[in-house]
Scaffold this motif. Sequence first.
Motif, PDB file in Angstrom:
ATOM      1  N   SER A 135      -5.915   4.005   8.094  1.00 42.74           N
ATOM      2  CA  SER A 135      -7.069   3.715   7.244  1.00 42.74           C
ATOM      3  C   SER A 135      -7.142   4.600   6.005  1.00 42.74           C
ATOM      4  O   SER A 135      -7.938   4.343   5.100  1.00 42.74           O
ATOM      5  CB  SER A 135      -8.365   3.850   8.051  1.00 42.74           C
ATOM      6  OG  SER A 135      -8.481   5.159   8.590  1.00 42.74           O
ATOM      7  N   ASP A 136      -6.304   5.646   5.943  1.00 44.20           N
ATOM      8  CA  ASP A 136      -6.272   6.519   4.769  1.00 44.20           C
ATOM      9  C   ASP A 136      -5.321   6.015   3.681  1.00 44.20           C
ATOM     10  O   ASP A 136      -5.240   6.608   2.601  1.00 44.20           O
ATOM     11  CB  ASP A 136      -5.841   7.936   5.171  1.00 44.20           C
ATOM     12  CG  ASP A 136      -6.884   8.647   6.014  1.00 44.20           C
ATOM     13  OD1 ASP A 136      -8.061   8.261   5.926  1.00 44.20           O
ATOM     14  OD2 ASP A 136      -6.510   9.577   6.762  1.00 44.20           O
ATOM     15  N   CYS A 137      -4.578   4.951   3.974  1.00 40.23           N
ATOM     16  CA  CYS A 137      -3.642   4.415   2.983  1.00 40.23           C
ATOM     17  C   CYS A 137      -4.400   3.907   1.759  1.00 40.23           C
ATOM     18  O   CYS A 137      -5.563   3.495   1.848  1.00 40.23           O
ATOM     19  CB  CYS A 137      -2.820   3.276   3.578  1.00 40.23           C
ATOM     20  SG  CYS A 137      -1.669   3.777   4.864  1.00 40.23           S
ATOM     21  N   THR A 138      -3.737   3.916   0.631  1.00 42.98           N
ATOM     22  CA  THR A 138      -4.333   3.422  -0.610  1.00 42.98           C
ATOM     23  C   THR A 138      -3.515   2.245  -1.136  1.00 42.98           C
ATOM     24  O   THR A 138      -2.313   2.138  -0.864  1.00 42.98           O
ATOM     25  CB  THR A 138      -4.379   4.523  -1.673  1.00 42.98           C
ATOM     26  OG1 THR A 138      -3.046   5.021  -1.904  1.00 42.98           O
ATOM     27  CG2 THR A 138      -5.266   5.676  -1.221  1.00 42.98           C
ATOM     28  N   CYS A 191       0.849  -1.186   0.000  1.00 41.61           N
ATOM     29  CA  CYS A 191       0.000   0.000   0.000  1.00 41.61           C
ATOM     30  C   CYS A 191       0.889   1.242   0.000  1.00 41.61           C
ATOM     31  O   CYS A 191       2.099   1.167   0.223  1.00 41.61           O
ATOM     32  CB  CYS A 191      -0.938   0.009   1.206  1.00 41.61           C
ATOM     33  SG  CYS A 191      -0.120   0.164   2.794  1.00 41.61           S
ATOM     34  N   ASP A 192       0.268   2.372  -0.257  1.00 37.82           N
ATOM     35  CA  ASP A 192       0.963   3.656  -0.306  1.00 37.82           C
ATOM     36  C   ASP A 192       0.518   4.481   0.894  1.00 37.82           C
ATOM     37  O   ASP A 192      -0.647   4.865   1.004  1.00 37.82           O
ATOM     38  CB  ASP A 192       0.617   4.360  -1.616  1.00 37.82           C
ATOM     39  CG  ASP A 192       1.392   5.656  -1.831  1.00 37.82           C
ATOM     40  OD1 ASP A 192       2.051   6.119  -0.874  1.00 37.82           O
ATOM     41  OD2 ASP A 192       1.328   6.205  -2.937  1.00 37.82           O
ATOM     42  N   ASP A 193       1.464   4.748   1.812  1.00 43.58           N
ATOM     43  CA  ASP A 193       1.120   5.496   3.026  1.00 43.58           C
ATOM     44  C   ASP A 193       1.732   6.890   3.046  1.00 43.58           C
ATOM     45  O   ASP A 193       1.720   7.563   4.073  1.00 43.58           O
ATOM     46  CB  ASP A 193       1.584   4.719   4.273  1.00 43.58           C
ATOM     47  CG  ASP A 193       3.102   4.619   4.370  1.00 43.58           C
ATOM     48  OD1 ASP A 193       3.783   4.757   3.327  1.00 43.58           O
ATOM     49  OD2 ASP A 193       3.611   4.395   5.487  1.00 43.58           O
ATOM     50  N   ARG A 194       2.234   7.351   1.911  1.00 48.33           N
ATOM     51  CA  ARG A 194       2.996   8.610   1.898  1.00 48.33           C
ATOM     52  C   ARG A 194       2.150   9.821   2.276  1.00 48.33           C
ATOM     53  O   ARG A 194       2.645  10.746   2.916  1.00 48.33           O
ATOM     54  CB  ARG A 194       3.619   8.827   0.517  1.00 48.33           C
ATOM     55  CG  ARG A 194       4.736   7.855   0.177  1.00 48.33           C
ATOM     56  CD  ARG A 194       5.205   8.034  -1.249  1.00 48.33           C
ATOM     57  NE  ARG A 194       4.117   7.773  -2.196  1.00 48.33           N
ATOM     58  CZ  ARG A 194       4.198   8.018  -3.496  1.00 48.33           C
ATOM     59  NH1 ARG A 194       5.306   8.544  -3.999  1.00 48.33           N
ATOM     60  NH2 ARG A 194       3.186   7.741  -4.298  1.00 48.33           N
ATOM     61  N   SER A 195       0.890   9.846   1.905  1.00 53.17           N
ATOM     62  CA  SER A 195       0.060  11.014   2.190  1.00 53.17           C
ATOM     63  C   SER A 195      -1.072  10.690   3.169  1.00 53.17           C
ATOM     64  O   SER A 195      -2.001  11.471   3.312  1.00 53.17           O
ATOM     65  CB  SER A 195      -0.541  11.573   0.890  1.00 53.17           C
ATOM     66  OG  SER A 195      -1.314  10.582   0.230  1.00 53.17           O
ATOM     67  N   ALA A 196      -0.949   9.546   3.853  1.00 53.07           N
ATOM     68  CA  ALA A 196      -2.014   9.122   4.764  1.00 53.07           C
ATOM     69  C   ALA A 196      -1.841   9.752   6.135  1.00 53.07           C
ATOM     70  O   ALA A 196      -0.775   9.651   6.745  1.00 53.07           O
ATOM     71  CB  ALA A 196      -2.024   7.606   4.886  1.00 53.07           C
ATOM     72  N   ARG A 213      14.718   8.897  15.577  1.00 52.64           N
ATOM     73  CA  ARG A 213      13.861   8.014  14.801  1.00 52.64           C
ATOM     74  C   ARG A 213      13.361   8.768  13.576  1.00 52.64           C
ATOM     75  O   ARG A 213      13.440   9.984  13.496  1.00 52.64           O
ATOM     76  CB  ARG A 213      12.657   7.591  15.653  1.00 52.64           C
ATOM     77  CG  ARG A 213      13.037   6.929  16.960  1.00 52.64           C
ATOM     78  CD  ARG A 213      13.509   5.521  16.755  1.00 52.64           C
ATOM     79  NE  ARG A 213      12.405   4.699  16.288  1.00 52.64           N
ATOM     80  CZ  ARG A 213      12.458   3.390  16.233  1.00 52.64           C
ATOM     81  NH1 ARG A 213      13.539   2.752  16.606  1.00 52.64           N
ATOM     82  NH2 ARG A 213      11.427   2.703  15.787  1.00 52.64           N
ATOM     83  N   GLY A 214      12.821   8.025  12.636  1.00 51.41           N
ATOM     84  CA  GLY A 214      12.279   8.666  11.452  1.00 51.41           C
ATOM     85  C   GLY A 214      11.110   9.562  11.814  1.00 51.41           C
ATOM     86  O   GLY A 214      10.414   9.348  12.784  1.00 51.41           O
ATOM     87  N   SER A 215      10.889  10.572  11.020  1.00 50.03           N
ATOM     88  CA  SER A 215       9.794  11.495  11.298  1.00 50.03           C
ATOM     89  C   SER A 215       8.446  10.836  11.123  1.00 50.03           C
ATOM     90  O   SER A 215       7.445  11.320  11.609  1.00 50.03           O
ATOM     91  CB  SER A 215       9.883  12.703  10.354  1.00 50.03           C
ATOM     92  OG  SER A 215       9.788  12.282   9.011  1.00 50.03           O
ATOM     93  N   ARG A 216       8.391   9.678  10.455  1.00 52.30           N
ATOM     94  CA  ARG A 216       7.116   8.999  10.235  1.00 52.30           C
ATOM     95  C   ARG A 216       7.342   7.501  10.241  1.00 52.30           C
ATOM     96  O   ARG A 216       8.046   6.946   9.426  1.00 52.30           O
ATOM     97  CB  ARG A 216       6.537   9.410   8.877  1.00 52.30           C
ATOM     98  CG  ARG A 216       5.205   8.770   8.559  1.00 52.30           C
ATOM     99  CD  ARG A 216       4.658   9.375   7.286  1.00 52.30           C
ATOM    100  NE  ARG A 216       5.572   9.169   6.187  1.00 52.30           N
ATOM    101  CZ  ARG A 216       5.547   8.107   5.409  1.00 52.30           C
ATOM    102  NH1 ARG A 216       4.714   7.138   5.622  1.00 52.30           N
ATOM    103  NH2 ARG A 216       6.397   7.991   4.407  1.00 52.30           N
TER     104      ARG A 216
END
Length: 430
Positions: free
Chosen positions: A286-289, A277-282, A405-408
Amino acid sequence: MFSYSNIVEDLVIENLLKSNGEHIPVIISGDDCECDDLEKYVENLGGTIKHKLHLINAVAAYIPPVGVRSVSREKYVSKIHYDDMAFKLMDIASVTVASDYANEHGLTGKDIGVAVVDTGVYPHADLTTPNNRIVGFVDFVDKKTSPYDDDGHGTHVAGIVAGNGFSSNGKYMGIAPDANIVGVKVLNKDGGGSISDVIAGVQWVVENKDRYNIKVMTLSLGTKAKTSYREDPLCKAVDRASNHGITVVAAAGNSGPEKSTINSPAISPNIIAVGACDDRSAAKPSDCTIANFSSRGPTPDNINKPDILAPGVNINSLSNKDNSYHSLSGTSMATPIAAGCAALLYENNPNLTPTQIKRTMMGHGVGLGYDPDVQGAGLLDIKKMMGTTNPSPQPPNRSPKEGSRGSRGIFSIFDGWFFVILIVFLVLFL
């Protein structure tokens, strides 16, 4: 012309018809016989044995075209498969993967062995400092004995599983940063390799699981599914590994959005097939695509797949050049996230079985609103599942690992700890 097609795979016949007399690479499965018996018969036909695959009671061999009919007529031969190529499964892009709930609560995969069946593993500092956690290495391509990776794919996968962020001050940390890596090189410098080499690698993992405490095996590779998982040699091998107590995690494939594109061995119902899935803009899980490239089900046996999703777009991890990082996309990148999660679950409860690991992951997925043949059980949610195994993880008495840690992270949590500490500081000193 070929009345023995029920024994001989179609792809063998296709290559037989195109052959100019050269030997054909095949995998011969036997019934009620030993690999040694198959080996003797192949050699009597003028063939050459490549691997004795006793894990699935088969041999990989090169046989002359005239020998195919003879082999198929032997009563103890159940199937002749073409020894096709398997390939790494990735796209291209660029971003990062970072922390998760379990790490902050003291679960880091410590002492759990994860076998990375891939292009090899480069001894990156994030895997070797302060302690060398590449505890085992075997090479089925060039027969070298020291860890290396002439492609880079396997190193990237290993970093997602167990990189400790040493070279980035903790920024690019893997899912289980204290887990041990066992490198199993079955793919060449171009990211391809024969199915029989992959099976030989799986067999080696089973034989050495106790030596390295291998609890998890990750395969970010695959080949087009041509038959039922019950007949597929690669599926047979990973199923045997699962029966031996190893949780097998495999990439679903990058042939989406078309249906029925799940690769082998991910088509097996006995292992965990991971889509991307793509979580870059989530803003929240549950907003992942779904990633457009992520393969869809059903399988040739009409089984719903993939089983679970994980982030797989623009994932930053280890490079096989110096101690640097780079980013890749694909179900190859999603798969080691699930493998790292399995390592955390095993650390939390070593008595879990592969079936229980799979059930735990699928039972706590975050639905993204897609069909089961697109998303499976949904997005992997490590936070939700950590409290369901026994014992439950507890916050460590020590501070988390040093370094930023990573920012996300996968679920973007714990950034609030900074503000808690800041408030305490203001109360005490102002």
